[in-house]
Design a protein around this motif. Structure first.
Motif, PDB file in Angstrom:
ATOM      1  N   MET A 243       0.801  -1.220   0.000  1.00 47.49           N
ATOM      2  CA  MET A 243       0.000   0.000   0.000  1.00 47.49           C
ATOM      3  C   MET A 243       0.837   1.274   0.000  1.00 47.49           C
ATOM      4  SD  MET A 243      -3.168  -0.782  -0.228  1.00 47.49           S
ATOM      5  CE  MET A 243      -3.948   0.744   0.263  1.00 47.49           C
ATOM      6  N   THR A 244       1.974   1.256   0.659  1.00 43.68           N
ATOM      7  CA  THR A 244       2.757   2.494   0.799  1.00 43.68           C
ATOM      8  C   THR A 244       3.869   2.634  -0.234  1.00 43.68           C
ATOM      9  OG1 THR A 244       4.247   1.444   2.415  1.00 43.68           O
ATOM     10  CG2 THR A 244       2.308   2.604   3.278  1.00 43.68           C
ATOM     11  N   VAL A 245       4.290   1.524  -0.828  1.00 41.08           N
ATOM     12  CA  VAL A 245       5.401   1.579  -1.791  1.00 41.08           C
ATOM     13  C   VAL A 245       4.943   1.174  -3.195  1.00 41.08           C
ATOM     14  CG1 VAL A 245       7.679   0.684  -2.397  1.00 41.08           C
ATOM     15  CG2 VAL A 245       7.108   1.141  -0.001  1.00 41.08           C
ATOM     16  N   TRP A 246       4.423  -0.058  -3.307  1.00 44.79           N
ATOM     17  CA  TRP A 246       4.214  -0.609  -4.646  1.00 44.79           C
ATOM     18  C   TRP A 246       2.958  -0.085  -5.336  1.00 44.79           C
ATOM     19  CZ3 TRP A 246       8.501  -1.998  -6.390  1.00 44.79           C
ATOM     20  CH2 TRP A 246       9.447  -2.620  -5.579  1.00 44.79           C
ATOM     21  N   ARG A 247       1.870   0.116  -4.600  1.00 49.84           N
ATOM     22  CA  ARG A 247       0.682   0.669  -5.255  1.00 49.84           C
ATOM     23  C   ARG A 247       0.940   2.099  -5.746  1.00 49.84           C
ATOM     24  NH1 ARG A 247      -4.612   3.059  -3.852  1.00 49.84           N
ATOM     25  NH2 ARG A 247      -6.073   2.361  -5.448  1.00 49.84           N
ATOM     26  N   PRO A 248       1.553   2.973  -4.944  1.00 45.73           N
ATOM     27  CA  PRO A 248       1.887   4.297  -5.477  1.00 45.73           C
ATOM     28  C   PRO A 248       2.792   4.249  -6.705  1.00 45.73           C
ATOM     29  CG  PRO A 248       1.985   4.337  -3.083  1.00 45.73           C
ATOM     30  CD  PRO A 248       1.804   2.900  -3.484  1.00 45.73           C
ATOM     31  N   ARG A 249       3.717   3.300  -6.737  1.00 46.04           N
ATOM     32  CA  ARG A 249       4.587   3.185  -7.917  1.00 46.04           C
ATOM     33  C   ARG A 249       3.798   2.728  -9.140  1.00 46.04           C
ATOM     34  NH1 ARG A 249      10.403   0.591  -5.923  1.00 46.04           N
ATOM     35  NH2 ARG A 249      10.771   2.102  -4.236  1.00 46.04           N
ATOM     36  N   LEU A 250       2.858   1.804  -8.918  1.00 43.67           N
ATOM     37  CA  LEU A 250       2.007   1.348 -10.020  1.00 43.67           C
ATOM     38  C   LEU A 250       1.172   2.508 -10.552  1.00 43.67           C
ATOM     39  CD1 LEU A 250       0.862  -1.096 -11.673  1.00 43.67           C
ATOM     40  CD2 LEU A 250      -0.852  -1.335  -9.851  1.00 43.67           C
ATOM     41  N   GLN A 251       0.588   3.286  -9.662  1.00 45.34           N
ATOM     42  CA  GLN A 251      -0.207   4.441 -10.076  1.00 45.34           C
ATOM     43  C   GLN A 251       0.650   5.464 -10.816  1.00 45.34           C
ATOM     44  OE1 GLN A 251      -1.675   5.204  -6.058  1.00 45.34           O
ATOM     45  NE2 GLN A 251      -3.764   4.750  -6.744  1.00 45.34           N
ATOM     46  N   GLN A 252       1.863   5.670 -10.332  1.00 42.42           N
ATOM     47  CA  GLN A 252       2.774   6.613 -10.986  1.00 42.42           C
ATOM     48  C   GLN A 252       3.167   6.118 -12.371  1.00 42.42           C
ATOM     49  OE1 GLN A 252       6.726   7.030  -9.223  1.00 42.42           O
ATOM     50  NE2 GLN A 252       6.619   9.243  -9.524  1.00 42.42           N
ATOM     51  N   ARG A 253       3.338   4.807 -12.504  1.00 33.85           N
ATOM     52  CA  ARG A 253       3.711   4.241 -13.805  1.00 33.85           C
ATOM     53  C   ARG A 253       2.623   4.521 -14.826  1.00 33.85           C
ATOM     54  NH1 ARG A 253       5.777   3.184 -17.946  1.00 33.85           N
ATOM     55  NH2 ARG A 253       6.882   1.279 -18.548  1.00 33.85           N
ATOM     56  N   TYR A 254       1.374   4.344 -14.439  1.00 35.37           N
ATOM     57  CA  TYR A 254       0.272   4.650 -15.348  1.00 35.37           C
ATOM     58  C   TYR A 254       0.234   6.145 -15.663  1.00 35.37           C
ATOM     59  CZ  TYR A 254      -2.145   0.139 -15.624  1.00 35.37           C
ATOM     60  OH  TYR A 254      -2.481  -1.163 -15.920  1.00 35.37           O
ATOM     61  N   ALA A 255       0.311   6.971 -14.644  1.00 36.00           N
ATOM     62  CA  ALA A 255       0.208   8.418 -14.854  1.00 36.00           C
ATOM     63  C   ALA A 255       1.306   8.919 -15.784  1.00 36.00           C
ATOM     64  CB  ALA A 255       0.272   9.146 -13.511  1.00 36.00           C
ATOM     65  N   GLN A 256       2.522   8.427 -15.602  1.00 34.47           N
ATOM     66  CA  GLN A 256       3.643   8.846 -16.447  1.00 34.47           C
ATOM     67  C   GLN A 256       3.443   8.374 -17.880  1.00 34.47           C
ATOM     68  OE1 GLN A 256       6.963   7.177 -14.302  1.00 34.47           O
ATOM     69  NE2 GLN A 256       7.338   9.059 -13.143  1.00 34.47           N
ATOM     70  N   THR A 257       2.894   7.180 -18.044  1.00 37.44           N
ATOM     71  CA  THR A 257       2.662   6.651 -19.396  1.00 37.44           C
ATOM     72  C   THR A 257       1.659   7.515 -20.143  1.00 37.44           C
ATOM     73  OG1 THR A 257       3.175   4.389 -18.710  1.00 37.44           O
ATOM     74  CG2 THR A 257       1.857   4.655 -20.699  1.00 37.44           C
ATOM     75  N   PHE A 258       0.531   7.827 -19.495  1.00 40.18           N
ATOM     76  CA  PHE A 258      -0.476   8.678 -20.143  1.00 40.18           C
ATOM     77  C   PHE A 258       0.108  10.047 -20.482  1.00 40.18           C
ATOM     78  CE2 PHE A 258      -3.569   5.915 -17.726  1.00 40.18           C
ATOM     79  CZ  PHE A 258      -4.142   5.350 -18.849  1.00 40.18           C
ATOM     80  N   SER A 259       0.858  10.619 -19.558  1.00 41.76           N
ATOM     81  CA  SER A 259       1.379  11.976 -19.734  1.00 41.76           C
ATOM     82  C   SER A 259       2.483  12.047 -20.771  1.00 41.76           C
ATOM     83  CB  SER A 259       1.883  12.504 -18.386  1.00 41.76           C
ATOM     84  OG  SER A 259       2.460  13.775 -18.530  1.00 41.76           O
ATOM     85  N   ALA A 260       3.465  11.163 -20.649  1.00 39.07           N
ATOM     86  CA  ALA A 260       4.643  11.232 -21.521  1.00 39.07           C
ATOM     87  C   ALA A 260       4.290  10.975 -22.980  1.00 39.07           C
ATOM     88  CB  ALA A 260       5.693  10.225 -21.054  1.00 39.07           C
ATOM     89  N   LYS A 261       3.326  10.113 -23.214  1.00 41.28           N
ATOM     90  CA  LYS A 261       2.943   9.752 -24.578  1.00 41.28           C
ATOM     91  C   LYS A 261       1.750  10.553 -25.093  1.00 41.28           C
ATOM     92  CE  LYS A 261       6.015   6.396 -24.877  1.00 41.28           C
ATOM     93  NZ  LYS A 261       7.134   6.425 -25.842  1.00 41.28           N
ATOM     94  N   GLY A 262       1.195  11.421 -24.253  1.00 35.77           N
ATOM     95  CA  GLY A 262       0.026  12.199 -24.667  1.00 35.77           C
ATOM     96  C   GLY A 262      -1.158  11.335 -25.019  1.00 35.77           C
ATOM     97  N   LEU A 263      -1.421  10.307 -24.202  1.00 27.27           N
ATOM     98  CA  LEU A 263      -2.440   9.312 -24.519  1.00 27.27           C
ATOM     99  C   LEU A 263      -3.788   9.641 -23.879  1.00 27.27           C
ATOM    100  CD1 LEU A 263      -0.323   6.083 -23.924  1.00 27.27           C
ATOM    101  CD2 LEU A 263      -0.748   7.247 -26.107  1.00 27.27           C
TER     102      LEU A 263
END
Length: 487
Positions: free
Chosen positions: A365-385
């Motif tokens: 909850m404190t490490v891996w879920r935030p990283r998973l959420q960040q991975r999605y957010a960065q993917t949408f943002s960086a690729k303009g998806l």
């Protein structure tokens, strides 16, 4: 106008509401037609409760309203089914498990209440995988039994919202509510050829789209959500708009869409499913959608650090809280678990009661879920998806296992793998990240006894639910809808 039975059965939710509001179709006639349909298709075992008297009385009340009153009801006379783990006043909410059989809540879940307030009629409760802990809906509790896929009754409809999806696909109702923890609206939508939405959950607080506290028999407060299901994206958007208070939705402009194709989600697919899915991509590209291949090679590894730790830890406190808040007949999780009928669910609850992954929970909850959420957010943002797109499931519906509730499956003759793992792989990461997902039909593959549906899933950034539905409207127009199964 005189409506034939076939004409009534083919009405989408939006069409049915329009006809009833305009006075062209009597709600009582429509409900009577669907009740007869449900009774004729009892072999599918889609429903645990059919409320004949209550539904007809509600329809008659709609018919006594004046035209102006009906016009103010967004869902006037619309029959729906509600998954059997969602609280409904006056109707059993058992989650398909013996310890809760006969339990009747004091009030509707908020999502159900908003539909009813808008004029919807609860036709009955939908069968499900016991305690929502599975993806087949092969329920072995005596009062429930296995749900059967309308396209081939010897196959699974997907789960855990299999009763809702089977009822909608079989034209027993045009729409309904399921719940989704790891894929439970989207998987059955794909396998039955309908549409299912997993709304945003985000942080579980202000980012949660649907708020149904202590009103759904839970698995995980981090992942659980109610979700609308129907035959069309427009119908799902209609229900979502009523539940959330949003107005009409316009189709997204195809020429402006950038849709990511995450490589890991396109690997290891059944060949027939991949063929249909890539044919759908070709149609979307020809229509002007920009498809962007992306890597996301670490996504499943990240998800694995989150998923089981949450799924095997949170049910203890969450189910206990629901039992207490609702004055349920079972007083403890152990009491519920002791009476579980389905071997696959009993095995899962043995691990839950042992708190098999409790030591991993805080880190998840404190490490891996935030990283998973960040991975999605960065993917949408960086690729303009605008969204990600991939097959909802790796394969079409497989034969049901009436002895165990779940079994092992092979993809194109490969080594046997766990059935839940096979079907959850593509839907589970978005669940753990709390982002919205929309499953819609992409086509048919050939099964042993005729065609079987497969689906595509759109995942969007947290909170982008209406945008995701607008994209779904555009994709549905391009890809078309599926015919009714031959029943």
């Amino acid at each position: 106008m005189t409506w034939t039975v076939d004409q009534q059965l083919e009405l989408t939710a939006t069409q049915a509401v329009d006809a009833i509001r305009a006075g062209r179709l009597k709600a009582a006639d429509y409900v009577a037609t669907l009740i007869a349909r449900a009774q004729a298709l009892q072999n599918l075992n889609a429903l645990t409760t059919l409320d004949v008297e209550g539904a007809l009385a509600a329809a008659q009340r709609i018919d006594t309203l004046g035209a102006a009153e009906r016009a103010h009801l967004p869902l006037a006379g619309l029959p729906v089914v509600v998954k059997d783990n969602i609280n409904t006043r006056g109707l059993q909410t058992s989650a398909g498990t013996p310890a809760l059989e006969g339990f009747v809540p004091a009030r509707h879940a908020p999502s159900v209440q908003r539909l009813v307030d808008a004029g919807a009629i609860v036709l009955g409760k939908a069968n499900m995988h016991e305690l929502a802990f599975g993806i087949t809906s092969t329920n072995l509790a005596p009062h429930a039994g296995p749900v059967r896929n309308p396209w081939d009754p010897e196959r699974i409809p997907g789960g855990s919202s299999g009763g809702t999806s089977a009822a909608i696909a079989a034209r027993i109702v045009p729409a309904g509510l399921g719940t989704d923890t790891g894929g439970s609206t989207r998987i059955p939508a794909a396998l039955c050829g309908i549409v299912g939405l997993r709304p945003s959950v985000g942080d579980g607080g202000t980012q949660r789209r649907y708020h149904d506290p202590q009103a759904v028999v839970p698995i995980s407060h981090t992942r659980d959500t109610v979700g609308p299901m129907a035959r069309t994206v427009a119908d799902v958007a209609l229900l979502d708009g009523v539940i959330t208070g949003h107005g009409p939705l316009a189709e997204a402009a195809v020429a402006n869409l950038r849709i990511g194709l995450p490589a890991p989600f396109w690997e290891g697919l059944e060949a027939a499913t991949e063929t249909v899915s890539r044919a759908a991509l070709a149609k979307l590209a020809a229509a002007g959608v920009t498809l962007v291949p992306i890597d996301m090679g670490d996504i499943f590894a990240l998800n694995d650090r989150v998923s089981l730790a949450i799924a095997l830890h949170e049910p203890i406190d969450d189910l206990q809280a629901w039992l207490a808040a609702n004055h349920a007949p079972a007083r403890s999780v152990a009491e519920v678990a002791a009476r579980i009928a389905s071997p696959d669910v009993r095995e899962a609850y043995d691990a839950i009661l042992a708190d098999a992954r409790g030591s991993d929970y805080q880190t998840a909850m404190t490490v891996w879920r935030p990283r998973l959420q960040q991975r999605y957010a960065q993917t949408f943002s960086a690729k303009g998806l605008d969204a990600l797109l991939f097959p909802t499931t790796r394969l079409a519906a497989v034969p049901l296992d009436e002895l165990n509730g779940s079994s092992r499956v092979s993809i194109d003759g490969g080594p046997p793998i766990d059935e839940m793992e096979a079907y959850l792989r593509n839907t589970d990461p978005a669940s753990n990240a709390g982002i919205p997902g929309l499953a819609l039909p992409s086509g048919l593959v050939e099964g042993d006894n005729g065609p079987l549906p497969v689906g595509l899933e759109l995942d969007g950034p947290a909170g982008s639910d209406r945008r995701l539905l607008a994209i779904g409207l555009a994709f549905e127009r391009i890809l078309g809808s599926l015919p009714a199964p031959a029943l």
